[in-house]
Write an enzyme that holds these catalytic residues in place. Structure first.
Site, mmCIF file in Angstrom:
data_model
loop_
_atom_site.group_PDB
_atom_site.id
_atom_site.type_symbol
_atom_site.label_atom_id
_atom_site.label_comp_id
_atom_site.label_asym_id
_atom_site.label_seq_id
_atom_site.Cartn_x
_atom_site.Cartn_y
_atom_site.Cartn_z
ATOM 1 N NE ARG A 56 28.595 -53.484 0.166
ATOM 2 C CZ ARG A 56 28.514 -53.094 -1.118
ATOM 3 N NH1 ARG A 56 29.069 -53.805 -2.078
ATOM 4 N NH2 ARG A 56 27.863 -51.995 -1.426
ATOM 5 C CG HIS A 59 31.059 -50.180 -2.270
ATOM 6 N ND1 HIS A 59 31.694 -51.164 -1.554
ATOM 7 C CD2 HIS A 59 30.514 -49.350 -1.339
ATOM 8 C CE1 HIS A 59 31.527 -50.953 -0.254
ATOM 9 N NE2 HIS A 59 30.815 -49.855 -0.089
ATOM 10 C CG HIS A 61 28.748 -45.269 -0.074
ATOM 11 N ND1 HIS A 61 27.792 -46.229 -0.289
ATOM 12 C CD2 HIS A 61 29.730 -45.869 0.634
ATOM 13 C CE1 HIS A 61 28.180 -47.372 0.289
ATOM 14 N NE2 HIS A 61 29.356 -47.178 0.854
ATOM 15 C CD GLU A 66 31.180 -47.793 4.464
ATOM 16 O OE1 GLU A 66 30.732 -47.728 3.299
ATOM 17 O OE2 GLU A 66 31.853 -48.770 4.865
ATOM 18 C CG HIS A 105 34.783 -48.035 0.748
ATOM 19 N ND1 HIS A 105 34.227 -46.877 0.263
ATOM 20 C CD2 HIS A 105 33.758 -48.729 1.315
ATOM 21 C CE1 HIS A 105 32.927 -46.871 0.517
ATOM 22 N NE2 HIS A 105 32.606 -47.997 1.148
ATOM 23 C CD GLU A 128 16.965 -46.706 -0.940
ATOM 24 O OE1 GLU A 128 17.530 -45.754 -0.375
ATOM 25 O OE2 GLU A 128 16.619 -47.748 -0.353
#
Ligand code: MN
Ligand code: MN
Length: 344
Positions: A56, A59, A61, A66, A105, A128
């Protein structure tokens, strides 16, 4: 019978199993956000699977921290903070992580059999417009700026992805050693601890910011209930509660004040939600032990249970309030029960 006593109430249950999958060659993801599950304004979840070597990608947020729980397999994560301090960790089944809002992360699946984990975010709209991926960013930036930034020629960057990759194969093993320059670890071995609550009817493992100091905005827990057992009527003064059924079958009651309430049954793969302050209970109505991921959007764990509340009041108040004779009130539990065994 309708599940809600009043049709102005939202649904407190959501079937994550039935959601469409974001399928990629090296893994997949399914999500429960406020878009599909309107009551879940403050907490969202993503069930993710990574094939061996699936990454993954890097990125962050923008609007949520998280919290992760490994359901099966092993993963490695990398994370960096604004001071440039970093940590690499490996996780096994039952371990959790916490990544503060905005910190960059990645998550890599290590198990030959594949790895499944649950991600929970302290914002129902984390997904989104608020998840920022490395390849998305670089592909949206003029090539000459990326080249200048990285000290490379544009030709040397010819193979850069031209859009977000989301999950990719990790091309090389970085080795199995954990590295850390962070003052606080992002990893906690939740299911390797003794349960915080251990009763005949079940157990609860809690990790708040007390047990896991970096987890400032989220308390995570695993609740295990034996058949017939009840996590008693209670409320949380300071947090919403998000649950995901790992195994078994439960009945969730939610009391929304003003003669409004909901009773729903949830099975493996379903999500439940109880807003802050709403009274609720969880009962195992299946034949097997049920195991539930429970997440609160506060790093401080607070709850008040019905038996604790009643037993802390004078018997005359309880007797008058509930219209029960004093000899019946004397039979009520003398202190908090927390989990009530289903055994007769
Ligand atoms: Mn993430
Ligand atoms: Mn609760």
């Amino acid at each position: 019978m309708p599940s809600n006593s009043d049709n102005t109430l939202p649904e407190f249950k959501f079937n994550l199993n039935n959601q469409s999958v974001r399928e990629l060659p090296y893994g997949w993801a399914k999500q429960a956000t406020v878009i599909d599950f309107p009551v879940s304004k403050n907490i969202a979840g993503v069930l993710m699977y990574l094939k061996p070597g699936g990454l993954r990608e890097l990125h962050w947020h923008a609007n949520a921290a998280e919290w992760g729980y490994v359901i099966s397999g092993n993963v490695r994560t990398t994370i960096v903070d604004p001071e440039g301090r970093f940590e690499y960790n490996e996780f096994k089944e039952g371990d959790i992580w916490y990544f503060p809002r905005g910190h960059g992360h990645s998550i890599e699946g290590l198990s030959p059999e594949g790895t499944t984990f649950m991600l929970v975010f302290d914002n129902g709209s984390f997904s989104e417009f608020a998840t920022f991926s490395l390849t998305d960013w670089l592909s949206q930036t003029p090539k000459e700026i990326v080249a200048k930034n990285l000290g490379l020629s544009q030709e040397e960057l010819n193979s850069l992805p031209d859009k977000e990759v989301y999950i990719v194969p990790a091309s090389e093993n970085i080795g199995d050693k954990s590295e850390n320059s962070s003052p606080l670890t992002h990893k906690y071995e939740l299911m390797s601890q003794s349960p915080t609550h251990d009763h005949d009817g079940g157990k609860l493992w809690i990790s708040s910011s007390v047990e896991f100091p970096i987890s400032e905005t989220i308390t995570g827990a695993i609740l295990q209930l034996n058949p017939g057992s009840l996590r008693e009527l209670h409320w949380h003064p300071n947090a919403d509660e998000w649950i995901y059924i790992l195994s078994g079958k439960i009945r969730l009651t939610v009391f929304a004040s003003s003669a409004k309430s909901s009773v729903v049954e949830l099975e493996k793969g379903e999500v439940g939600y109880t807003p802050m302050g709403y009274g609720h209970s969880i009962e195992n109505i299946g034949e097997e032990v049920c195991k539930i991921i429970v997440v609160f959007n506060s790093g401080v764990y607070e709850e008040i249970s019905l038996t604790s509340w009643l037993s802390s009041n004078p018997e005359s108040i309880v007797s008058g309030n509930l219209n029960l004779p004093p000899e019946i009130v004397k039979k009520l539990p003398k202190k908090e029960k927390f989990i009530i065994s289903g055994k007769k």
